[in-house]
Design an enzyme around this catalytic site. Structure first.
Site, PDB file in Angstrom:
ATOM      1  N   SER A  36       0.622  -1.011  -0.480  1.00 54.03           N
ATOM      2  CA  SER A  36      -0.281   0.163  -0.004  1.00 54.03           C
ATOM      3  C   SER A  36       1.216   1.484  -0.265  1.00 54.03           C
ATOM      4  CB  SER A  36      -0.773   0.030   0.960  1.00 54.03           C
ATOM      5  OG  SER A  36      -2.210  -0.853   0.976  1.00 54.03           O
ATOM      6  N   TYR A  62      -9.934   2.717   6.937  1.00 54.56           N
ATOM      7  CA  TYR A  62      -9.496   2.089   4.631  1.00 54.56           C
ATOM      8  C   TYR A  62     -10.211   1.024   3.902  1.00 54.56           C
ATOM      9  CZ  TYR A  62      -4.827   1.028   3.017  1.00 54.56           C
ATOM     10  OH  TYR A  62      -3.705   1.132   2.344  1.00 54.56           O
ATOM     11  N   SER A  63      -9.952   1.815   3.008  1.00 53.87           N
ATOM     12  CA  SER A  63     -10.626   0.598   1.687  1.00 53.87           C
ATOM     13  C   SER A  63      -9.527   0.987   0.273  1.00 53.87           C
ATOM     14  CB  SER A  63     -12.017   1.273   1.943  1.00 53.87           C
ATOM     15  OG  SER A  63     -12.371   0.119   0.441  1.00 53.87           O
ATOM     16  N   GLY A  78       2.789  -1.048   4.066  1.00 48.47           N
ATOM     17  CA  GLY A  78       2.165  -1.575   3.093  1.00 48.47           C
ATOM     18  C   GLY A  78       2.269  -3.285   3.496  1.00 48.47           C
TER      19      GLY A  78
END
Length: 370
Positions: A85, A181-182, A325
């Site tokens: 991420s 968070y998505s 991430g």
């Protein structure tokens, strides 16, 4: 991106691969090296890597563990890893550049760019803004919650397919009502970038961010590219807590796409965050928007989230800015401070133990505060 993995114990450590800056530092235990070794010995992670830069620009890279459990080989110094991420920050930079160019409006509805595409139960693209996508305040459900990653290791996933998975779910909350968070937010952001520029999002990230920042070991994988191009430690994954540990290095990261597909090194990540905070990738107005944050306590005490960029408190005072991430095989954490410090840490399995995950974060704090 969060995935459930288990880790292996009992692997040997490899010492720091760069010489100490002076005889004085050679006589003191190196706290970063000690932290990495503990992640291997105590937390059972196959390998850990770190790169640290101080205020004066002195840089040092570290390793611990083994790069290949079967062969027992050394961990490549500053090896490439999948950065999960952290990709979101690159995507957000491209979007904010388009805002600065007048091609996208931060507070414009996403339906303006993708008419009729984002519509489902409780979800309406006419009510969701670009800002809400980048800030995770849109209410879009997270497609990875319903994704069986174990079936996708060698399969290409189309971005629209990922969005369709998300839109089968009801909206999590009304746009702007809260932070959550998505990964879906950044799939939609990637689709907007492609619609506005007429180019693949990976090409735009390469041209606008990777090349401009001088990141020589960073790339957005092309469709079908399942390899890591340069020297790297292998990444490991278990399908279940009790399942066998398996090599997950080779995989198709397209299911992460603009939310999590990229590959980089710790040193390149340090450079990226330092260049970004230094104002070399965004106009001042857009960088200020990126650093305007809301509470994101789900990511840790005191963590705040801006537009693809998070701030995290340091034990020595102040904050550092980064993202982090998780993707099968690798976890990365780190970022940079406004006074020029930077640190990035990678491990070659995503910890299932919350305490171990906190110790990965703590290693970044140790590196920035020593």
């Amino acid at each position: 991106m969060s995935v459930a993995v288990a880790v292996t114990a009992g692997v040997m450590t490899v010492g720091a691969l760069a010489p100490p800056a002076s005889a004085a530092t050679a006589t003191r235990p190196d706290t970063v090296q000690q932290s990495l070794s503990a992640l291997v010995h105590s937390d059972g992670l196959p390998a850990a890597l770190a790169s640290v830069k101080d205020r004066e620009g002195h840089a040092r890279s570290y390793t611990a563990g083994v790069g290949d459990l079967a062969a027992g080989s050394k961990v490549p110094r500053d090896g490439q890893v999948r950065i999960g991420s952290n990709t979101k920050t690159f995507t957000a930079v491209v979007m904010l550049q388009l805002v600065g160019e007048g091609k996208v409006g931060l507070d414009t509805a996403i339906d303006t760019y993708l008419p009729g595409l984002v519509r489902a139960d409780g979800t309406d693209g006419r009510r969701i803004t670009v800002r809400q996508l980048l800030q995770h305040t849109s209410g879009l459900p997270n497609y990875t919650d319903d994704l069986d990653i174990t079936t996708l290791q060698h399969r290409y996933s189309e971005p629209r397919e990922l969005l369709d998975i998300a839109l089968k779910q009801k909206a999590d909350f009304p746009p702007g009502a809260k932070w959550e968070y998505s990964n879906t937010n950044y799939v939609v952001a990637g689709l907007i970038i492609q619609k506005v520029t007429g180019r693949p999002v990976g090409e735009e990230i390469t041209r606008r961010v990777i090349d401009r920042a001088g990141l020589r070991h960073t790339y957005f994988p092309a469709p079908g590219d399942m390899t890591i191009h340069e020297p790297h430690p292998k990444g490991y994954f278990r399908d279940s807590v009790d399942g066998p540990l398996r090599d997950y290095t080779e995989m198709d990261p397209s299911w992460g796409w603009a939310a999590g597909a990229m590959v980089s090194t710790n040193t390149d990540l340090n450079r990226f965050y330092a260049v970004l905070l230094g104002g070399r990738l965004l106009p001042a107005a857009q960088l200020a928007e990126m650093r305007t944050t809301v509470p994101a306590d789900d990511l840790g005490d005191g963590v705040r989230y801006g537009l693809g960029l998070a701030s995290r408190p340091l034990s020595c005072g102040g904050v550092y800015w980064g993202h982090g991430g998780d993707i099968p095989g690798y976890e990365t954490r780190g970022g940079a401070t406004d006074d020029g410090r930077a640190a990035s840490v990678a491990v070659t399995a995503v910890p299932t133990d919350e305490a171990a995950a906190r110790r990965v974060e703590k290693t970044v704090d140790t590196a920035l505060c020593r």
